[in-house]
Design a protein around this motif. Structure first.
Motif, mmCIF file in Angstrom:
data_model
loop_
_atom_site.group_PDB
_atom_site.id
_atom_site.type_symbol
_atom_site.label_atom_id
_atom_site.label_comp_id
_atom_site.label_asym_id
_atom_site.label_seq_id
_atom_site.Cartn_x
_atom_site.Cartn_y
_atom_site.Cartn_z
ATOM 1 N N VAL A 1 0.733 -1.162 0.124
ATOM 2 C CA VAL A 1 -0.060 0.073 0.014
ATOM 3 C C VAL A 1 1.022 1.439 0.003
ATOM 4 O O VAL A 1 1.770 1.263 0.767
ATOM 5 C CB VAL A 1 -0.906 -0.233 1.149
ATOM 6 C CG1 VAL A 1 -1.899 1.190 1.254
ATOM 7 C CG2 VAL A 1 -1.674 -1.238 1.107
ATOM 8 N N ILE A 2 0.730 2.124 -0.954
ATOM 9 C CA ILE A 2 1.313 3.330 -1.078
ATOM 10 C C ILE A 2 0.634 4.535 -0.770
ATOM 11 O O ILE A 2 -0.569 4.501 -0.855
ATOM 12 C CB ILE A 2 2.240 3.339 -2.432
ATOM 13 C CG1 ILE A 2 1.146 3.509 -3.601
ATOM 14 C CG2 ILE A 2 3.058 2.045 -2.525
ATOM 15 C CD1 ILE A 2 1.534 4.265 -4.695
ATOM 16 N N PHE A 3 1.384 5.850 -0.855
ATOM 17 C CA PHE A 3 0.698 7.152 -0.703
ATOM 18 C C PHE A 3 1.285 8.060 -1.569
ATOM 19 O O PHE A 3 2.500 8.413 -1.396
ATOM 20 C CB PHE A 3 0.756 7.534 0.834
ATOM 21 C CG PHE A 3 0.118 6.430 2.026
ATOM 22 C CD1 PHE A 3 -1.117 6.822 2.360
ATOM 23 C CD2 PHE A 3 0.686 5.448 2.343
ATOM 24 C CE1 PHE A 3 -1.873 5.910 3.139
ATOM 25 C CE2 PHE A 3 0.247 4.675 3.253
ATOM 26 C CZ PHE A 3 -1.091 4.703 3.571
ATOM 27 N N ARG A 4 0.446 8.661 -2.271
ATOM 28 C CA ARG A 4 1.112 9.545 -3.359
ATOM 29 C C ARG A 4 1.348 10.765 -2.512
ATOM 30 O O ARG A 4 0.862 11.481 -1.650
ATOM 31 C CB ARG A 4 0.042 10.010 -4.368
ATOM 32 C CG ARG A 4 -0.098 8.729 -5.355
ATOM 33 C CD ARG A 4 -0.976 9.162 -6.542
ATOM 34 N NE ARG A 4 -1.150 8.040 -7.350
ATOM 35 C CZ ARG A 4 -0.515 7.345 -8.332
ATOM 36 N NH1 ARG A 4 0.739 8.020 -8.500
ATOM 37 N NH2 ARG A 4 -0.814 6.271 -8.983
ATOM 38 N N GLY A 5 2.795 11.458 -2.939
ATOM 39 C CA GLY A 5 3.309 12.480 -1.992
ATOM 40 C C GLY A 5 4.070 11.942 -0.798
ATOM 41 O O GLY A 5 4.636 12.935 -0.299
ATOM 42 N N PHE A 6 4.238 10.743 -0.538
ATOM 43 C CA PHE A 6 5.038 10.485 0.535
ATOM 44 C C PHE A 6 5.753 9.108 -0.101
ATOM 45 O O PHE A 6 5.544 7.821 0.280
ATOM 46 C CB PHE A 6 4.133 9.912 1.789
ATOM 47 C CG PHE A 6 3.365 10.932 1.959
ATOM 48 C CD1 PHE A 6 3.945 11.943 3.279
ATOM 49 C CD2 PHE A 6 2.022 11.119 1.917
ATOM 50 C CE1 PHE A 6 3.104 12.816 3.727
ATOM 51 C CE2 PHE A 6 1.277 12.288 2.236
ATOM 52 C CZ PHE A 6 1.655 13.195 3.306
ATOM 53 N N PRO A 7 6.904 9.220 -0.515
ATOM 54 C CA PRO A 7 7.569 8.285 -1.485
ATOM 55 C C PRO A 7 8.815 7.542 -0.631
ATOM 56 O O PRO A 7 9.339 6.867 -1.368
ATOM 57 C CB PRO A 7 8.446 9.038 -2.344
ATOM 58 C CG PRO A 7 8.743 10.514 -1.977
ATOM 59 C CD PRO A 7 7.548 10.526 -0.979
ATOM 60 N N LYS B 1 -3.534 12.334 5.598
ATOM 61 C CA LYS B 1 -3.629 13.435 5.352
ATOM 62 C C LYS B 1 -4.010 13.806 4.004
ATOM 63 O O LYS B 1 -3.555 14.604 3.204
ATOM 64 C CB LYS B 1 -2.010 14.128 5.411
ATOM 65 C CG LYS B 1 -1.456 14.157 7.077
ATOM 66 C CD LYS B 1 -0.263 14.891 7.034
ATOM 67 C CE LYS B 1 0.330 14.780 8.539
ATOM 68 N NZ LYS B 1 1.643 15.541 8.699
ATOM 69 N N GLY B 2 -5.075 13.065 3.659
ATOM 70 C CA GLY B 2 -5.610 13.505 2.377
ATOM 71 C C GLY B 2 -5.146 12.474 1.204
ATOM 72 O O GLY B 2 -5.785 12.482 0.132
#
Length: 301
Positions: free
Chosen positions: A240-246, A278-279
């Protein structure tokens, strides 16, 4: 500690090229011999604006000539001096220059020297300890969590009736054991044989039923709990990834640093029941986002 200068355009292009070839930040860091924080910063700048070149800087010119900077670096690495003042005196004697402590401190900082002067020439083993301490102080965000898709293979109520033992396939050779209180609010038959999202890099915890090796991520309120659903098509082991947090996840979260406790308050479902930090949505690449079934604007824990 070696000397670090501004990254060249070639180095920046190499980092972005590796990232586009699906290399992780950790792998790129190993290949390029650059810190993970530097690799992450280059990737983030590229994702935000397509920038792979160093922006011009303003600022005062160096007071030291290049040959004097080389002497300063040599003195810093080879002398075991207790303070910057002592290092400045040694440097002025060796180079014939006359510069202040403030100038030497600034030049050392621009060369990449950090920390106390007496650590500049430490043996490799001690430098690794210092590096590990720096990593422990890294920026705390959701990229440090190892979140993966898993399938709950079995669910068994334990004798005291307040805990259940789950066996969860997360794509490893052996399923992980998870001990949870989920059966207080969710029947066992609704937990077994379903997909879920797991936090996999918590330190294993001894509980009454055994050792718990991960945590099921749920949308939660005082009176209700829903296990987060991964997107359709996701399989056990998907990250699971989060765009903006690489960034890359820690191998194991250090309990004394309370990383999870700092991140958890920003984990929530949005108005569409999508799990977010955080969105930024919980996302499985090319497959979609993770959601709660009905609980919107709820905490995730």
């Amino acid at each position: 500690m070696g000397r670090r200068g501004e990254l060249s355009d070639f180095q920046r292009g190499t980092i972005v090229g590796c990232y586009m070839c699906n290399k992780s930040v950790r792998e790129i860091s190993t290949l390029t011999n650059l810190p993970r924080s530097t690799v992450s910063a280059v990737i983030l700048r590229w994702k935000r604006g397509g920038i792979t070149t160093a922006l011009p800087r303003s600022g005062r010119p160096h007071k030291l000539k290049e040959e004097h900077r080389q002497v300063l670096e040599k003195v810093a690495l080879e002398s075991c001096l207790p303070t910057v003042k002592a290092l400045t005196t040694e440097f002025n004697t060796a180079s014939g220059a006359k510069v202040s402590v403030r100038t030497v401190r600034r030049e050392l900082h621009e060369m990449g020297f950090r920390g106390r002067v007496c650590t500049y020439n430490k043996p490799i083993g001690e430098k690794e300890e210092i590096k590990q301490a720096d990593e422990d102080e890294a920026e705390v965000d959701v990229s440090r969590l190892d979140l993966r898709v898993g399938c709950i293979v079995t669910a068994m109520q334990l004798q005291d009736n307040s805990l259940c033992e789950l066996q969860v396939d997360i794509g490893e050779a052996v399923p992980r054991t998870v001990i949870s209180e989920l059966t207080k609010l969710i029947p066992v038959n609704q937990i077994q044989n379903r997909m879920a999202i797991l936090l996999c890099n918590l330190k294993p915890v001894k509980m009454r039923g055994g050792v718990s090796q991960a945590m099921i991520m749920c949308a939660s309120s005082p009176n209700n709990v829903e296990i987060l659903d991964p997107p359709s098509g996701a399989v056990s082991g998907d990250r699971v990834i989060f765009r903006g947090f690489p960034g890359e996840p820690d191998k194991e979260l250090n309990p004394t640093k309370r990383v999870w406790e700092q991140i958890q308050p920003d984990l929530r479902t949005d108005s569409q029941c999508v799990a977010t930090y955080k969105g930024s949505a919980f996302e499985v690449v090319s497959k979609g986002v993770c959601k709660a079934r009905t609980m919107s604007d709820a905490q995730i824990k």
